[in-house]
Motif scaffolding. Structure first.
Motif, PDB file in Angstrom:
ATOM      1  N   ARG A   1       3.377   3.708   4.405  1.00 34.60           N
ATOM      2  CA  ARG A   1       3.984   2.483   5.041  1.00 34.60           C
ATOM      3  C   ARG A   1       4.705   1.847   3.872  1.00 34.60           C
ATOM      4  O   ARG A   1       5.888   1.036   4.115  1.00 34.60           O
ATOM      5  N   TRP A   2       4.152   1.825   2.909  1.00 29.31           N
ATOM      6  CA  TRP A   2       4.471   1.232   1.472  1.00 29.31           C
ATOM      7  C   TRP A   2       5.946   1.651   1.004  1.00 29.31           C
ATOM      8  O   TRP A   2       6.785   1.013   0.722  1.00 29.31           O
TER       9      TRP A   2
ATOM     10  N   ILE B   1      -2.293   0.621  -2.815  1.00 31.54           N
ATOM     11  CA  ILE B   1      -1.006  -0.220  -3.072  1.00 31.54           C
ATOM     12  C   ILE B   1      -0.862  -0.557  -4.346  1.00 31.54           C
ATOM     13  O   ILE B   1       0.179  -0.941  -4.708  1.00 31.54           O
TER      14      ILE B   1
ATOM     15  N   ARG C   1       8.877   1.062   3.652  1.00 28.59           N
ATOM     16  CA  ARG C   1       9.495  -0.271   3.515  1.00 28.59           C
ATOM     17  C   ARG C   1      10.400  -0.277   2.271  1.00 28.59           C
ATOM     18  O   ARG C   1      11.122  -1.255   2.273  1.00 28.59           O
ATOM     19  N   ARG C   2      10.299   0.541   1.247  1.00 31.40           N
ATOM     20  CA  ARG C   2      11.027   0.648  -0.159  1.00 31.40           C
ATOM     21  C   ARG C   2      11.976   1.611   0.223  1.00 31.40           C
ATOM     22  O   ARG C   2      12.894   1.835  -0.768  1.00 31.40           O
TER      23      ARG C   2
ATOM     24  N   ARG D   1      -6.397  -1.244  -1.086  1.00 33.91           N
ATOM     25  CA  ARG D   1      -5.836  -2.218  -1.956  1.00 33.91           C
ATOM     26  C   ARG D   1      -5.623  -1.422  -3.216  1.00 33.91           C
ATOM     27  O   ARG D   1      -4.584  -1.860  -3.879  1.00 33.91           O
TER      28      ARG D   1
ATOM     29  N   LEU E   1       0.469   2.121  -6.502  1.00 36.34           N
ATOM     30  CA  LEU E   1       2.023   2.279  -6.120  1.00 36.34           C
ATOM     31  C   LEU E   1       2.882   1.228  -6.864  1.00 36.34           C
ATOM     32  O   LEU E   1       3.879   1.533  -7.005  1.00 36.34           O
ATOM     33  N   GLU E   2       2.377   0.042  -6.817  1.00 33.42           N
ATOM     34  CA  GLU E   2       3.156  -1.214  -7.204  1.00 33.42           C
ATOM     35  C   GLU E   2       3.044  -0.974  -8.851  1.00 33.42           C
ATOM     36  O   GLU E   2       3.929  -1.569  -9.436  1.00 33.42           O
TER      37      GLU E   2
ATOM     38  N   GLN F   1      -1.669   3.790   4.063  1.00 33.85           N
ATOM     39  CA  GLN F   1      -0.963   2.762   3.292  1.00 33.85           C
ATOM     40  C   GLN F   1       0.293   3.302   2.568  1.00 33.85           C
ATOM     41  O   GLN F   1       1.063   2.723   2.274  1.00 33.85           O
ATOM     42  N   ALA F   2       0.088   4.556   2.144  1.00 32.83           N
ATOM     43  CA  ALA F   2       1.053   4.899   1.127  1.00 32.83           C
ATOM     44  C   ALA F   2       2.245   5.083   1.743  1.00 32.83           C
ATOM     45  O   ALA F   2       3.482   4.767   1.380  1.00 32.83           O
TER      46      ALA F   2
END
Length: 401
Positions: free
Chosen positions: A102-103, A75, A106-107, A72, A78-79, A99-100
């Motif tokens: 994947r995030w 993420i 997606r962008r 969490r 990153l956001e 997680q990084a």
């Protein structure tokens, strides 16, 4: 260009030449906007990773709890940051990557990766401390959920297989690799990776390495022979201790100065020295500031680096930059950094006798010493110049954008 570096602890005020910091520093100098997402480790204050957010050398640093899942903090960080144009992941056991990557994917943000030593991976080699004496197991790596399920049903080791999958799955989503050595590139190809690869070695903060250093706080009798690295079998501290009697026989006042931020086997180090009758010549300093480490190197007569495995071997370059001849092991990557007899000496693997002989050659042959020092400085100018190497990295970035 807006670049995100996803590393371990590598952007820290405590360490000038960790690769995440030198990469970010050179990118900033080239006019790019750099953010680093790295580990937050308040339980190890000597690493300098206690602040959640700071700016170092123009790099905006965000530190998060190292966690594979659910990640969490990764993420959320990153956001909270501006969306990068490209991301550069560093290190083979980077728990932020799952997680990084994947995030970012997606962008639509492409990812490049410097694996920085494939045999650091405990799922690839049976013994990470002595990988060249061990068996390599590409079949142990897990990249897909079907592989994960098959392994788990077969032996019930779900937790370990999950970590294996979480570490290696992001590698499949990499747009390009930037191996730090030809050896790393070769291993990646042998593992079946087909993405573009451009080998770019690591480099040093040469402004710091060429700058002033304070006086060495501790006093030692000459010649000074330092050991700089973790006290683990992989770094070969025991090989240096085994070489000490032959060197001391010719240079009774020699000071062997051990510097490390990982004193895991200090008791074993002291035991070996006592057993060989060389404890009086051994000086244990533990962790030194970067300034004091540079002062120690400049005061040293020779830098032994008898490693059994290296992902790269930055201390070799640090020795060259400090004007001290380097003696190291003839193994992959180190034999890419050192040209034997020109800018350092290479010795056979795990050979204390050869290490002692090479150190004595440097101590007793002034012409050889001067040639190796000059060769080391030439190597830094010609093969490890930051401003040239960072442009090679930027070209890879551009090629995948």
């Amino acid at each position: 260009m807006r670049v995100l570096i996803v590393g371990l602890g590598g952007v820290s005020r405590a360490f000038r030449n960790w690769p995440e910091r030198t990469l970010g520093q050179a990118l900033v100098a080239a006019g790019h906007e750099v953010t680093a997402l790295t580990y937050w480790q308040p339980d190890q204050p000597h690493l300098g990773l206690t602040e959640r957010a700071e700016e170092i050398d123009g790099i905006v640093v965000r530190r998060v709890k190292p966690q594979l899942w659910p990640g969490r903090e990764t993420i959320a960080a990153l956001e909270s940051l501006p969306l990068p144009d490209i991301a550069h992941v560093i290190h083979p056991r980077n728990v932020l990557a799952l997680q990084a990557v994947r995030w970012l994917r997606r962008r639509g943000v492409p990812v490049v990766w410097t694996w920085l030593g494939p045999y650091h991976d405990r799922w690839l080699v049976a013994d990470r401390e002595r990988p060249y004496e061990s068996t390599i197991h590409p079949e142990w790596l897990i990249y897909t959920l079907p592989q994960l399920i098959t392994r788990g049903l077969r032996d019930g080791r779900w937790r370990d297989h999950w970590r294996n999958y979480a570490i290696h799955r992001p590698l499949r989503d990499v747009a390009a690799f930037i191996p730090c050595s030809q050896h790393e590139a070769q291993v990646l190809r042998e593992l079946g990776f087909t993405q573009p690869m451009s080998v770019v070695p690591l480099w040093l903060d040469m402004t710091f390495m060429d700058g002033p250093a304070p006086s060495l706080e501790a006093t030692f009798s000459q010649p000074i022979i330092p050991y700089i690295g973790q006290l683990t079998p992989r770094k070969g501290y025991d090989v240096l201790v085994a070489a000490m009697p032959a060197i001391i026989a010719r240079h009774p006042q020699a000071s062997f100065v051990f510097v490390t931020h990982n004193p895991a086997q200090r008791a074993e180090l002291q035991r070996l020295a006592s057993e060989l009758g060389v404890a009086a010549n051994l000086h244990f300093l533990g962790t030194l500031s970067e300034e004091q480490k540079l002062a120690l190197l400049r005061a040293s007569a020779v830098l032994p680096f008898p490693s059994r495995y290296e992902g790269f071997g930055l201390p070799v370059l640090e020795g060259m930059a400090a004007g001290v001849p380097v003696v190291s092991t003839n193994i992959p990557v180190l034999n890419e950094l050192i040209r034997d007899g020109e800018d350092g000496l290479l010795i056979p693997y795990n050979d204390a006798k050869a290490l002692a002989e090479a150190i004595l050659r440097v101590l007793d042959d002034q012409a050889l010493r001067e040639r190796l020092i000059a060769g080391g400085r030439r190597a830094l100018r010609e093969r490890f110049a930051p401003e040239r190497l960072v442009m090679q990295v930027i070209e890879v970035y551009r090629s995948v954008l």
